[in-house]
Enzyme design. Structure first.
Site, PDB file in Angstrom:
ATOM      1  N   TYR A  53     -80.098  33.368  80.292  1.00 33.44           N
ATOM      2  CA  TYR A  53     -80.970  32.403  80.964  1.00 33.44           C
ATOM      3  C   TYR A  53     -80.479  30.995  80.674  1.00 33.44           C
ATOM      4  O   TYR A  53     -80.195  30.657  79.524  1.00 33.44           O
ATOM      5  CB  TYR A  53     -82.416  32.536  80.469  1.00 33.44           C
ATOM      6  CG  TYR A  53     -83.301  33.093  81.554  1.00 33.44           C
ATOM      7  CD1 TYR A  53     -83.420  32.420  82.766  1.00 33.44           C
ATOM      8  CD2 TYR A  53     -83.988  34.286  81.383  1.00 33.44           C
ATOM      9  CE1 TYR A  53     -84.196  32.939  83.779  1.00 33.44           C
ATOM     10  CE2 TYR A  53     -84.774  34.808  82.393  1.00 33.44           C
ATOM     11  CZ  TYR A  53     -84.871  34.133  83.598  1.00 33.44           C
ATOM     12  OH  TYR A  53     -85.632  34.634  84.602  1.00 33.44           O
ATOM     13  N   GLU A  55     -81.808  27.893  82.537  1.00 37.81           N
ATOM     14  CA  GLU A  55     -82.467  26.905  83.413  1.00 37.81           C
ATOM     15  C   GLU A  55     -82.104  25.508  82.948  1.00 37.81           C
ATOM     16  O   GLU A  55     -82.101  25.218  81.748  1.00 37.81           O
ATOM     17  CB  GLU A  55     -83.980  27.113  83.379  1.00 37.81           C
ATOM     18  CG  GLU A  55     -84.397  28.311  84.225  1.00 37.81           C
ATOM     19  CD  GLU A  55     -85.892  28.562  84.211  1.00 37.81           C
ATOM     20  OE1 GLU A  55     -86.633  27.726  83.682  1.00 37.81           O
ATOM     21  OE2 GLU A  55     -86.307  29.615  84.738  1.00 37.81           O
ATOM     22  N   ASP A 199     -73.093  21.621 107.280  1.00 35.47           N
ATOM     23  CA  ASP A 199     -73.052  22.954 106.669  1.00 35.47           C
ATOM     24  C   ASP A 199     -71.674  23.522 106.994  1.00 35.47           C
ATOM     25  O   ASP A 199     -71.413  23.941 108.125  1.00 35.47           O
ATOM     26  CB  ASP A 199     -74.169  23.818 107.276  1.00 35.47           C
ATOM     27  CG  ASP A 199     -74.205  25.222 106.705  1.00 35.47           C
ATOM     28  OD1 ASP A 199     -73.183  25.657 106.127  1.00 35.47           O
ATOM     29  OD2 ASP A 199     -75.242  25.888 106.845  1.00 35.47           O
ATOM     30  N   THR A 225     -71.440  27.979 101.656  1.00 31.39           N
ATOM     31  CA  THR A 225     -71.434  29.196 100.852  1.00 31.39           C
ATOM     32  C   THR A 225     -70.073  29.239 100.168  1.00 31.39           C
ATOM     33  O   THR A 225     -69.182  28.432 100.467  1.00 31.39           O
ATOM     34  CB  THR A 225     -71.604  30.457 101.728  1.00 31.39           C
ATOM     35  OG1 THR A 225     -70.595  30.445 102.735  1.00 31.39           O
ATOM     36  CG2 THR A 225     -72.974  30.510 102.361  1.00 31.39           C
ATOM     37  N   LYS A 228     -67.053  32.926 102.115  1.00 30.58           N
ATOM     38  CA  LYS A 228     -66.448  33.161 103.439  1.00 30.58           C
ATOM     39  C   LYS A 228     -64.963  32.793 103.343  1.00 30.58           C
ATOM     40  O   LYS A 228     -64.243  33.458 102.622  1.00 30.58           O
ATOM     41  CB  LYS A 228     -67.218  32.376 104.504  1.00 30.58           C
ATOM     42  CG  LYS A 228     -68.692  32.821 104.598  1.00 30.58           C
ATOM     43  CD  LYS A 228     -69.437  32.148 105.722  1.00 30.58           C
ATOM     44  CE  LYS A 228     -70.837  32.702 105.889  1.00 30.58           C
ATOM     45  NZ  LYS A 228     -71.863  31.992 105.097  1.00 30.58           N
ATOM     46  N   ARG A 234     -70.478  35.722  96.281  1.00 31.23           N
ATOM     47  CA  ARG A 234     -71.581  35.352  97.175  1.00 31.23           C
ATOM     48  C   ARG A 234     -72.411  34.238  96.536  1.00 31.23           C
ATOM     49  O   ARG A 234     -72.907  34.410  95.413  1.00 31.23           O
ATOM     50  CB  ARG A 234     -72.445  36.603  97.380  1.00 31.23           C
ATOM     51  CG  ARG A 234     -73.475  36.542  98.443  1.00 31.23           C
ATOM     52  CD  ARG A 234     -73.803  37.955  98.891  1.00 31.23           C
ATOM     53  NE  ARG A 234     -72.630  38.520  99.541  1.00 31.23           N
ATOM     54  CZ  ARG A 234     -72.328  38.322 100.830  1.00 31.23           C
ATOM     55  NH1 ARG A 234     -73.126  37.624 101.600  1.00 31.23           N
ATOM     56  NH2 ARG A 234     -71.226  38.835 101.348  1.00 31.23           N
TER      57      ARG A 234
HETATM   58  N1  DSN Z   1     -73.922  32.677 107.821  1.00 35.07           N
HETATM   59  C1  DSN Z   1     -74.222  33.927 108.485  1.00 35.07           C
HETATM   60  C2  DSN Z   1     -72.964  34.522 108.987  1.00 35.07           C
HETATM   61  O1  DSN Z   1     -72.173  33.734 109.433  1.00 35.07           O
HETATM   62  O2  DSN Z   1     -72.727  35.727 109.020  1.00 35.07           O
HETATM   63  C3  DSN Z   1     -75.085  34.756 107.707  1.00 35.07           C
HETATM   64  O3  DSN Z   1     -76.249  34.021 107.378  1.00 35.07           O
END
Ligand code: DSN
Length: 431
Positions: A53, A55, A199, A225, A228, A234
């Site tokens: 933990y 935080e 984004d 994210t 990708k 993730r």
């Molecule tokens: N960002 C989405 C995708 O591109 O698959 C999932 O939320």
């Protein structure tokens, strides 16, 4: 304490893990948002840091025993700042959605107006979809792409922005095959006094390596994210090119000092929307950012783009319609509205042959989101396997054979055989 491996202790779950490994090894992964991490990233994600933990942030935690997780988070922060050439980074968001929530909760009040790309035109759920928290909490004005070009319609963006005066404009999306037009969005944001958030979850790896324009100095906030094109575990992150005092007059309660925007974002992420950070995932992010700083990652991202361009060219030669007529990035949005085949049927038929894509709405789609008229195809994962433009040409042909005759069992088996050959030629996670 149980010391057995998953295999010995939990055969039921082990079967699912083995099944998934086998699926990843023996199919062609063309979902644009997926990738295969390195063994080092997998290893870090599976470490004892999951037990801790922590935080708070490095050096100011609410728990003892945080020296080593502090090291891990500091490495992640330093590396991602170097990677994206920026001053502020928060690597704690558990996902891209929470990174977006972190920015929204920092700069918007419920009921405020924000603009984002319509989900059906390539945006993301969190960019204001009515079924998402963003659409429920804020007054969302969605913009779209122009029917003729498939690219963001800036005449419409300008018109909507001057009419609705949003506090925040969000650019980027999940199924937009072209470069995000940061500079044009900045002009609109300046005209109406809005903040601008990009984004970059999809093209993050391409942005980091110069294969996509940089969001700086145009965007106030960047979210992403990490799993990708960036090829990490993730998770999510928030970046700012420069940190500075917040213009909203928020002060630290004891000292009366004006807080920096980064402090506000940190406070929104924890304790605002998250509790304990996933330290094993933050460690894996650090590994992935370290990998992304190496020259080989730049080459990899260049190949992702070349592969997507080749796939697009092959599809166009085969007579398919692509939204916007092609791609600048790692993804292609194939428009099947001129055919007697839905995105759902195409996805299913391709999956039966070992080719994994996802059905996707296309702009001005007449079919429902569960059926759709498009499929989204991306090259990050097959490029990680080492495939190049020759294989992309072959993959386009395999996809065409299935889409041309989706019910034909003999074709399906023949294509599946070719898919297996490719998978053997470009092995994944070798034992
Ligand atoms: N960002 C989405 C995708 O591109 O698959 C999932 O939320």
């Amino acid at each position: 304490m149980i010391t057995d491996s998953v295999e010995k202790q939990d055969p039921d779950l082990f079967a699912a893990l083995e099944g998934e490994l086998d699926r990843q090894r023996n199919t062609l992964e063309l979902i644009a948002s997926e990738n295969f991490t390195s063994r080092a990233v997998l290893e870090a994600a599976g470490t004892v840091l999951t037990n801790k933990y922590a935080e708070g942030y490095p050096g100011r935690r609410y728990y003892g025993g945080c020296d080593y997780v502090d090291q891990a988070e500091n490495l992640a922060r330093q590396r991602v700042r170097e990677l994206f050439r920026c001053e502020y980074a928060n690597v704690q968001p558990h996902s891209g959605s929470q990174a977006n929530m972190g920015v929204y909760f920092t700069v918007l009040e419920p009921g405020d107006t924000m603009m984002g790309l319509d989900l059906a035109h390539g945006g993301h759920l969190t960019h204001g979809s009515p079924v998402n928290f963003s659409g429920k909490l804020y007054n969302v004005v969605s913009y779209g792409v122009a029917r003729e070009t498939g690219r963001v319609d800036f005449t419409e963006v300008r018109r909507l922005a001057s009419k609705h005066r949003p506090k925040l404009i969000v650019c980027g999306g999940s199924a937009y095959p072209r470069f995000i037009e940061f500079e044009q969005f900045r002009e609109v944001a300046n005209d109406v006094g809005a903040l601008l958030m990009a984004d970059i979850a999809h093209p993050a790896g391409l942005v980091a390596t110069g294969h996509h324009p940089t969001p700086w100095p145009y965007c106030d906030f960047v979210t992403s994210t990490t799993h990708k094109t960036l090829r990490g575990p993730r998770g999510g992150l928030i970046l700012m090119e420069k940190d500075q005092e917040n213009p909203w007059g928020v002060v630290a309660p004891k000292s009366g000092r004006v807080k920096r925007i980064g402090e506000l974002l940190d406070g929104t992420v924890m304790p605002g929307i998250q509790g304990g950070p996933l330290m094993h995932i933050i460690a894996a992010k650090a590994v992935a950012f370290g990998e992304a700083l190496k020259p080989a990652f730049r080459e990899y991202c260049g190949q992702i783009v070349r592969n997507a361009a080749q796939l697009a060219e092959s599809f166009l030669e085969l007579g398919y319609q692509l939204v916007s007529g092609g791609t600048d990035t790692h993804l292609i949005l194939m428009d099947l509205s001129d055919r007697d085949l839905s995105g759902k049927a195409a996805e299913n038929a391709l999956e039966e042959a070992g080719l994994t894509v996802n059905k996707n709405m296309v702009p001005f789609d007449q079919r429902s989101p569960l059926i759709t008229s498009g499929i989204r195809i991306g090259t990050p994962a097959v490029t990680t396997r080492g495939m190049g433009t020759t294989e992309m040409h072959l993959i386009a042909e395999l996809i065409h054979r299935i889409l041309h005759d989706p019910e034909n069992e003999a074709t399906r088996q023949a294509v599946k055989g070719k898919v297996m050959e490719l998978c053997r030629q470009f092995p994944l996670y070798r034992a």
